[in-house]
Design a protein around this motif. Structure first.
Motif, PDB file in Angstrom:
ATOM      1  N   ALA A  35     -14.427  -0.815  -1.577  1.00 24.06           N
ATOM      2  CA  ALA A  35     -14.250   0.398  -0.771  1.00 24.06           C
ATOM      3  C   ALA A  35     -12.836   0.461  -0.211  1.00 24.06           C
ATOM      4  N   PHE A  36     -12.286  -0.673   0.193  1.00 26.70           N
ATOM      5  CA  PHE A  36     -10.901  -0.708   0.663  1.00 26.70           C
ATOM      6  C   PHE A  36      -9.953  -0.344  -0.474  1.00 26.70           C
ATOM      7  N   LEU A  37     -10.255  -0.812  -1.660  1.00 25.33           N
ATOM      8  CA  LEU A  37      -9.428  -0.508  -2.820  1.00 25.33           C
ATOM      9  C   LEU A  37      -9.390   1.004  -3.058  1.00 25.33           C
ATOM     10  N   ALA A  38     -10.549   1.655  -3.055  1.00 27.79           N
ATOM     11  CA  ALA A  38     -10.607   3.102  -3.260  1.00 27.79           C
ATOM     12  C   ALA A  38      -9.892   3.834  -2.123  1.00 27.79           C
ATOM     13  N   GLU A  39     -10.034   3.326  -0.917  1.00 29.17           N
ATOM     14  CA  GLU A  39      -9.357   3.943   0.224  1.00 29.17           C
ATOM     15  C   GLU A  39      -7.840   3.858   0.067  1.00 29.17           C
ATOM     16  N   ASP A  40      -7.343   2.714  -0.401  1.00 28.78           N
ATOM     17  CA  ASP A  40      -5.910   2.554  -0.619  1.00 28.78           C
ATOM     18  C   ASP A  40      -5.381   3.589  -1.606  1.00 28.78           C
ATOM     19  N   PHE A  41      -6.180   3.923  -2.607  1.00 29.09           N
ATOM     20  CA  PHE A  41      -5.780   4.889  -3.622  1.00 29.09           C
ATOM     21  C   PHE A  41      -6.068   6.329  -3.192  1.00 29.09           C
ATOM     22  N   ASN A  42      -6.737   6.510  -2.038  1.00 34.81           N
ATOM     23  CA  ASN A  42      -7.197   7.821  -1.617  1.00 34.81           C
ATOM     24  C   ASN A  42      -8.061   8.430  -2.721  1.00 34.81           C
ATOM     25  N   ALA A  43      -9.005   7.624  -3.193  1.00 33.73           N
ATOM     26  CA  ALA A  43      -9.810   7.980  -4.357  1.00 33.73           C
ATOM     27  C   ALA A  43     -11.291   7.996  -4.018  1.00 33.73           C
ATOM     28  N   GLU A  44     -12.036   8.770  -4.790  1.00 33.46           N
ATOM     29  CA  GLU A  44     -13.489   8.679  -4.756  1.00 33.46           C
ATOM     30  C   GLU A  44     -13.869   7.366  -5.427  1.00 33.46           C
ATOM     31  N   GLU A  45     -15.037   6.845  -5.076  1.00 30.45           N
ATOM     32  CA  GLU A  45     -15.501   5.593  -5.677  1.00 30.45           C
ATOM     33  C   GLU A  45     -16.920   5.775  -6.184  1.00 30.45           C
ATOM     34  N   ILE A  46     -17.144   5.306  -7.399  1.00 30.56           N
ATOM     35  CA  ILE A  46     -18.471   5.306  -8.000  1.00 30.56           C
ATOM     36  C   ILE A  46     -18.761   3.876  -8.443  1.00 30.56           C
ATOM     37  N   ASN A  47     -19.927   3.365  -8.070  1.00 30.95           N
ATOM     38  CA  ASN A  47     -20.353   2.045  -8.524  1.00 30.95           C
ATOM     39  C   ASN A  47     -21.618   2.223  -9.347  1.00 30.95           C
ATOM     40  N   LEU A  48     -21.559   1.789 -10.593  1.00 31.47           N
ATOM     41  CA  LEU A  48     -22.641   2.055 -11.534  1.00 31.47           C
ATOM     42  C   LEU A  48     -23.620   0.893 -11.645  1.00 31.47           C
ATOM     43  N   ARG A  86       0.820  -1.218   0.000  1.00 23.04           N
ATOM     44  CA  ARG A  86       0.000   0.000   0.000  1.00 23.04           C
ATOM     45  C   ARG A  86       0.855   1.270   0.000  1.00 23.04           C
ATOM     46  N   GLU A  87       2.057   1.184   0.498  1.00 24.09           N
ATOM     47  CA  GLU A  87       2.936   2.346   0.573  1.00 24.09           C
ATOM     48  C   GLU A  87       3.279   2.898  -0.803  1.00 24.09           C
ATOM     49  N   GLN A  88       3.151   2.075  -1.843  1.00 22.77           N
ATOM     50  CA  GLN A  88       3.468   2.546  -3.195  1.00 22.77           C
ATOM     51  C   GLN A  88       2.521   3.655  -3.634  1.00 22.77           C
ATOM     52  N   PHE A  89       1.378   3.786  -2.955  1.00 23.56           N
ATOM     53  CA  PHE A  89       0.394   4.792  -3.340  1.00 23.56           C
ATOM     54  C   PHE A  89       0.378   5.972  -2.373  1.00 23.56           C
ATOM     55  N   ALA A  90       1.179   5.914  -1.317  1.00 31.05           N
ATOM     56  CA  ALA A  90       1.123   6.912  -0.244  1.00 31.05           C
ATOM     57  C   ALA A  90       1.450   8.323  -0.723  1.00 31.05           C
ATOM     58  N   ASP A  91       2.417   8.489  -1.608  1.00 34.49           N
ATOM     59  CA  ASP A  91       2.847   9.817  -2.037  1.00 34.49           C
ATOM     60  C   ASP A  91       2.189  10.292  -3.323  1.00 34.49           C
ATOM     61  N   ASN A  92       1.178   9.596  -3.780  1.00 32.10           N
ATOM     62  CA  ASN A  92       0.543   9.960  -5.042  1.00 32.10           C
ATOM     63  C   ASN A  92      -0.150  11.319  -4.944  1.00 32.10           C
ATOM     64  N   GLN A  93       0.161  12.210  -5.882  1.00 36.87           N
ATOM     65  CA  GLN A  93      -0.454  13.533  -5.935  1.00 36.87           C
ATOM     66  C   GLN A  93      -1.453  13.658  -7.078  1.00 36.87           C
ATOM     67  N   ILE A  94      -1.651  12.579  -7.827  1.00 34.30           N
ATOM     68  CA  ILE A  94      -2.557  12.599  -8.977  1.00 34.30           C
ATOM     69  C   ILE A  94      -3.951  12.184  -8.518  1.00 34.30           C
ATOM     70  N   PRO A  95      -4.970  12.996  -8.793  1.00 31.25           N
ATOM     71  CA  PRO A  95      -6.334  12.620  -8.413  1.00 31.25           C
ATOM     72  C   PRO A  95      -6.742  11.299  -9.077  1.00 31.25           C
ATOM     73  N   LEU A  96      -7.380  10.443  -8.282  1.00 32.69           N
ATOM     74  CA  LEU A  96      -7.831   9.138  -8.761  1.00 32.69           C
ATOM     75  C   LEU A  96      -9.318   8.986  -8.519  1.00 32.69           C
ATOM     76  N   LEU A  97      -9.981   8.332  -9.461  1.00 32.28           N
ATOM     77  CA  LEU A  97     -11.393   7.981  -9.340  1.00 32.28           C
ATOM     78  C   LEU A  97     -11.514   6.517  -9.702  1.00 32.28           C
ATOM     79  N   VAL A  98     -12.155   5.738  -8.842  1.00 32.41           N
ATOM     80  CA  VAL A  98     -12.353   4.313  -9.095  1.00 32.41           C
ATOM     81  C   VAL A  98     -13.826   4.105  -9.441  1.00 32.41           C
ATOM     82  N   ILE A  99     -14.078   3.546 -10.631  1.00 30.36           N
ATOM     83  CA  ILE A  99     -15.449   3.293 -11.074  1.00 30.36           C
ATOM     84  C   ILE A  99     -15.656   1.794 -11.222  1.00 30.36           C
TER      85      ILE A  99
END
Length: 193
Positions: free
Chosen positions: A122-135, A89-102
């Motif tokens: 939800a854990f996956l989106a949390e790991d990325f520090n991302a918003e999550e949308i489920n369609l 999970r640490e590989q995503f800790a310093d990410n400054q690029i906005p992420l969206l998980v759909i």
């Protein structure tokens, strides 16, 4: 695809921007020449939308691999990143690029399994520090204006615009406030002085 987005809609800071979207998907087992071709699009990326199939656990797991390919574009990812749910999970800790998980195909998950699947994603989106949308493809209102999904999408595009135009090593880019409506241009593959 080009999307017209109203940044900070409904506020005094509202401005309209064109956002350029690129679909650069492929399969995990793609040849190295295809990976090299995709890497061309990773330069100057301002946001990432990761799309996966909620009915396919492997599709969700592969999002880690895809995100590493984009975020660590100097490194060539090899093998399967996720094995039995283990990854760093640490590989995503310093990410400054906005992420969206759909997540797609929510409507195809049986009610008895939805909680389990949505908890995992939800854990996956949390790991990325991302918003999550489920369609839910059977409910056209799930992404209609004013819905929680539409609000999340708008917030994501606002973050992308802020990354591209407002923040450059922690400072606002000079001349940004002088830009006229529609003066922002596309968010990718263009340079503005």
């Amino acid at each position: 695809m080009i999307k017209v987005h109203d940044y900070k809609e409904g506020t005094p800071e509202e401005k309209t921007y064109y956002i350029e979207l690129w679909d650069i998907g492929g399969s995990v087992g793609s040849a190295s020449s295809v990976k090299s071709t995709r890497a061309v699009f990773y330069n100057s990326v301002n946001g990432i939308i990761l799309v996966h199939d909620l009915t396919n656990k492997k599709s969700s797991q592969n999002l880690y691999r895809w995100s590493l390919e984009v975020l660590n574009r100097d490194l060539v990812p090899t093998g399967v990143l996720v094995t039995n749910g283990d990854y760093d999970r640490e590989q995503f800790a310093d990410n400054q690029i906005p992420l969206l998980v759909i997540g797609t195909k929510l409507d195809q998950i049986h009610e008895t399994k939805r909680h389990e699947v949505l908890t995992r994603t939800a854990f996956l989106a949390e790991d990325f520090n991302a918003e999550e949308i489920n369609l839910d493809c059977t409910n056209p209102r799930s992404s209609a204006a004013g819905s929680s999904n539409a609000v999340k999408l708008s917030r994501f595009f606002d973050k992308v615009i802020e990354k591209r135009y407002f923040f450059k090593e922690g400072n606002q880019i000079p001349g940004f406030s002088d830009r006229k409506r529609f003066g922002g241009g596309a968010l990718k593959n263009f340079h503005y002085d």
